[in-house]
Design an enzyme around this catalytic site. Structure first.
Site, PDB file in Angstrom:
ATOM      1  N   GLY A 181       0.844  -1.204   0.000  1.00 32.53           N
ATOM      2  CA  GLY A 181       0.000   0.000   0.000  1.00 32.53           C
ATOM      3  C   GLY A 181       0.866   1.236   0.000  1.00 32.53           C
ATOM      4  O   GLY A 181       1.647   1.443   0.925  1.00 32.53           O
ATOM      5  N   ILE A 203      -0.007   9.750  18.990  1.00 32.48           N
ATOM      6  CA  ILE A 203       0.067   9.412  20.421  1.00 32.48           C
ATOM      7  C   ILE A 203       0.451   7.938  20.527  1.00 32.48           C
ATOM      8  O   ILE A 203      -0.254   7.099  19.993  1.00 32.48           O
ATOM      9  CB  ILE A 203      -1.303   9.595  21.115  1.00 32.48           C
ATOM     10  CG1 ILE A 203      -1.848  11.001  20.892  1.00 32.48           C
ATOM     11  CG2 ILE A 203      -1.198   9.271  22.593  1.00 32.48           C
ATOM     12  CD1 ILE A 203      -3.300  11.157  21.356  1.00 32.48           C
ATOM     13  N   GLU A 214     -13.557  11.869   3.959  1.00 26.26           N
ATOM     14  CA  GLU A 214     -13.633  11.030   2.759  1.00 26.26           C
ATOM     15  C   GLU A 214     -14.865  11.394   1.941  1.00 26.26           C
ATOM     16  O   GLU A 214     -15.829  11.962   2.458  1.00 26.26           O
ATOM     17  CB  GLU A 214     -13.750   9.546   3.166  1.00 26.26           C
ATOM     18  CG  GLU A 214     -12.762   9.092   4.191  1.00 26.26           C
ATOM     19  CD  GLU A 214     -11.498   8.515   3.564  1.00 26.26           C
ATOM     20  OE1 GLU A 214     -11.513   8.249   2.351  1.00 26.26           O
ATOM     21  OE2 GLU A 214     -10.505   8.354   4.294  1.00 26.26           O
ATOM     22  N   LYS A 264     -11.435   1.934  16.892  1.00 22.41           N
ATOM     23  CA  LYS A 264     -10.278   2.266  17.728  1.00 22.41           C
ATOM     24  C   LYS A 264     -10.573   1.982  19.197  1.00 22.41           C
ATOM     25  O   LYS A 264      -9.743   1.433  19.918  1.00 22.41           O
ATOM     26  CB  LYS A 264      -9.902   3.726  17.511  1.00 22.41           C
ATOM     27  CG  LYS A 264      -9.398   4.003  16.093  1.00 22.41           C
ATOM     28  CD  LYS A 264      -9.377   5.496  15.790  1.00 22.41           C
ATOM     29  CE  LYS A 264      -8.843   5.786  14.400  1.00 22.41           C
ATOM     30  NZ  LYS A 264      -9.057   7.209  14.019  1.00 22.41           N
TER      31      LYS A 264
END
Lengths: 431, 431
Positions: free
Chosen positions: A11, A138, A192, A207
């Site tokens: 990718g 982070i 997007e 997440k």
């Protein structure tokens, strides 16, 4: 100095290209810090000719990333394709099966298939690392898995989606409405073309489910996350939040409760003094509470080529230096606990409610009555201006209330003739 | 499951006792996360009989920590005695010499002897870990050494001393003066009986010198840190800061500049919107800028038994899990670069200046003249109220100025007959 660590990158979008660039530009620094060189040996992407600002001439090119994962001369495969199924999944499975370490930025993949992939990697004795999957700027995966490993984690919460945070920030700054700001964000490349995953809260839920697994030693299970997005947040709510001393943020919250581990993603009103309240634009924030460490807060860029490449590189460097964690989710995959059932109905918290009501005598009494019947107690009620017989917003804040009681009350309120739109609910969080 | 990792703890003050308690209370969790048990086998402290709230009965007791470091049945020695010389240093040296890993919370020791100890540990192939030495509640050592290892670090800054931050927070909240608040902090146990290390900025300088070494791959060198404490901060400065939109914080700042790496600890005025401005009480904050990651900010408790024990445990668990970094300061000790000379005189920045002047005609003109002669350009000048012939504060803020020019200007200003006290200087930092 030992042999170089060989890396194949699947990718070459903005993240993939930045990762190759980082590993090439910082090669000397990386070799010094790892005690051995790290070299990119192979890459795979759709178009071979596109200019990505990196020199790929010395690398082996593969048109098919799965073939690369199977055949490339590599110790580590970086999966930077994205998506929970298809090529990304095949690349990761193929690399693990042949005994290659895997570094991925793919939260959807881990959220949907994390436990199985972790079991496969651990059975093969390879590393499956994913610092870049959550809040690239982070190092929160490392912090939970290693930095705070001596703690029982009580909760992990945060702003986990940069697109939503950007939209909410602009809405607040400009007073404009959601659809309008979203269109701009799309034009700027911050959202997007299909913004569903971001604005519906799904990306944040991916997440959160990963962070919860690391924090609590449980299996990643997206189906256990309560998910609401930010589409229904309107300029008027943002204005009321301001008046009441709050900011509206899309938060992911995973917490040990008396009813099991709750995981929820939804817009929240947070006091302006809360550590996440002033985290704006595309920044992410994570707040972790541990039994010994107390509260630890981290803020950094959530996405973007640079921060994500930095996180991918951190994982690659850990592998190069021989210090990568053997357990994908912090404990052996076979010992990850099943998440018990938990329902949003059990949630107890404070609430902001906005009603659109026809301004006529007796409305307040009817609303108060509906609340009392559901044993819900009001903290404050607010109506700006009078406009007899017209539709006006009425805002209430509620003391600690069980969500199931609130829903009952809202059903009754929604049925009142003077209430002309479905009530809007935003939970208040004092983290 | 592999053999247990055996830990000997030297020093049973609040941190040592909390470390033993953590390792005992969380034993199951730790064994799960490390893939092997971690057991405390030996302890050493001054008094054997003191009640520390932990069960020491099954542990081997040593009156002399150095004897323990030499003889105890241990894989890791935790040095939690403190101080840059004497027993603490001997314990660490003895443990390394016999091939034991070392975990320490001792910033003074590392700041004064870091390079030599790192070289000794690396020569012996043992780990020297010190997450607890800087901002216990923030895994900043791990973040710099591993999480951001793919980045060239541009700067690392922060609030590194909880005692000073507590004093400044209370001074601001109450309007009281330094000496007064310090006395209270001592009574509450937030400041030592001898507060020199804290309030003079030395403790923060110890920590900054360690962070700089990790960030820049240079030898820890305390002598290269410019150090000023908070003793001269007065209530009137805090009040002016408020009016000007700033907060006063004691910051440690290490940064790549055109003149080499600057390291400085001094009170700063930071805009109220800066990420560290609202970090209050005993909390610490660290702001790291990397070339790929951008800005990453972390906030957590700076000291205290729990957070420090959490950090000590993280290091012990890394060793148990076989993932501890081999290089103490991020690169091989033999390859740490010497810090080039750098002087505070070369610093360029904005400044807040407070003068105490007799309010008489012509004073402003004399001050402006002294500034102009040193080629220092003023941004604003502020005098609250008039009191002819009496002494009043006059406050100036200066545009970007070289410190050497400023000092020349201040010498001339201090010599003016109407200026009755030495000028007070607080640097303005817009981080």
């Amino acid at each position: 100095m030992s042999d170089p660590l060989k890396v194949a990158v699947a990718g070459l979008g903005t993240v993939g290209a930045a990762t190759v660039r980082l590993l090439q530009e910082q090669a000397d620094l990386i070799a010094l810090r790892c005690g051995r060189p790290v070299v990119v040996t192979a890459v795979s992407a759709r178009s071979r000719d596109k200019d990505r600002g990196v020199d790929l001439s010395a690398l082996t090119w593969y048109d098919d990333p799965v073939v690369m994962a199977r055949d490339a001369d590599a110790d580590v495969v970086c999966e930077l394709i994205g998506g929970s199924e298809g090529a990304a999944k095949e690349v990761v499975e193929t690399a693990i099966a042949r005994g290659c370490h895997v570094v991925t930025a793919n939260k959807a993949l881990l959220s949907n298939h994390g436990p199985a992939l972790a079991a496969a990697a651990e059975a093969k004795g390879v590393v499956l690392a994913y610092e870049a999957a959550v809040a690239g700027g982070i190092p929160v995966i490392k912090t939970l898995r290693e930095g705070l490993a001596g703690n029982h984690i009580k909760s992990v919460c945060g702003i986990l989606n940069g697109t939503c945070n950007y939209i909410l920030t602009v809405m607040r700054a400009t007073g404009r409405d959601f659809a309008d700001v979203l269109a701009d964000a799309q034009a700027l490349g911050y959202a997007e073309a299909d913004p569903t995953f971001d604005v519906e809260g799904i990306d944040a839920a991916h997440k959160l489910s990963i962070l919860a697994s690391l924090a609590f030693g449980t299996k990643v299970d997206l189906s256990k996350v309560h998910i609401e997005g930010i589409r229904h947040i309107s300029a008027v709510d943002i204005q009321f939040a301001e008046e009441l001393g709050y900011r509206i943020k899309l938060l992911g919250i995973a917490r040990q409760t008396d009813h099991g581990i709750e995981q929820r993603v939804h817009p929240c009103m947070v006091p302006v003094t809360a550590p996440v309240a002033t985290v704006d634009d595309v920044f992410n924030a994570v707040v972790i509470e541990g039994d010994f460490v107390g509260r630890s807060v981290a803020v950094g860029r959530g996405a973007g080529a640079g921060p994500t490449a930095s996180a991918v590189a951190a994982d690659v460097l850990d592998i190069a230096a021989g210090r990568a964690s053997a357990f994908t989710f912090g404990v052996p995959a076979g010992q990850l606990a099943e998440l018990s059932d938990w329902s949003m109905e059990q949630h107890v918290g404070e609430y902001y409610i906005r009603l659109m009501v026809r301004d006529e005598p007796g409305v307040f009494a009817d609303i108060a009555d509906a609340l009392r019947k559901a044993e819900v107690s009001m903290e404050a009620i607010l109506q700006r201006g009078r406009a007899p017989a017209e539709v006006v917003p009425v805002v209430m804040t509620l003391h600690e209330t069980r969500e199931s009681s609130l829903r009952k009350a809202l059903e009754n309120i929604a049925a009142l003739p003077a209430v002309v739109e479905p009530p809007r609910v935003i939970r208040i969080e004092s983290l």
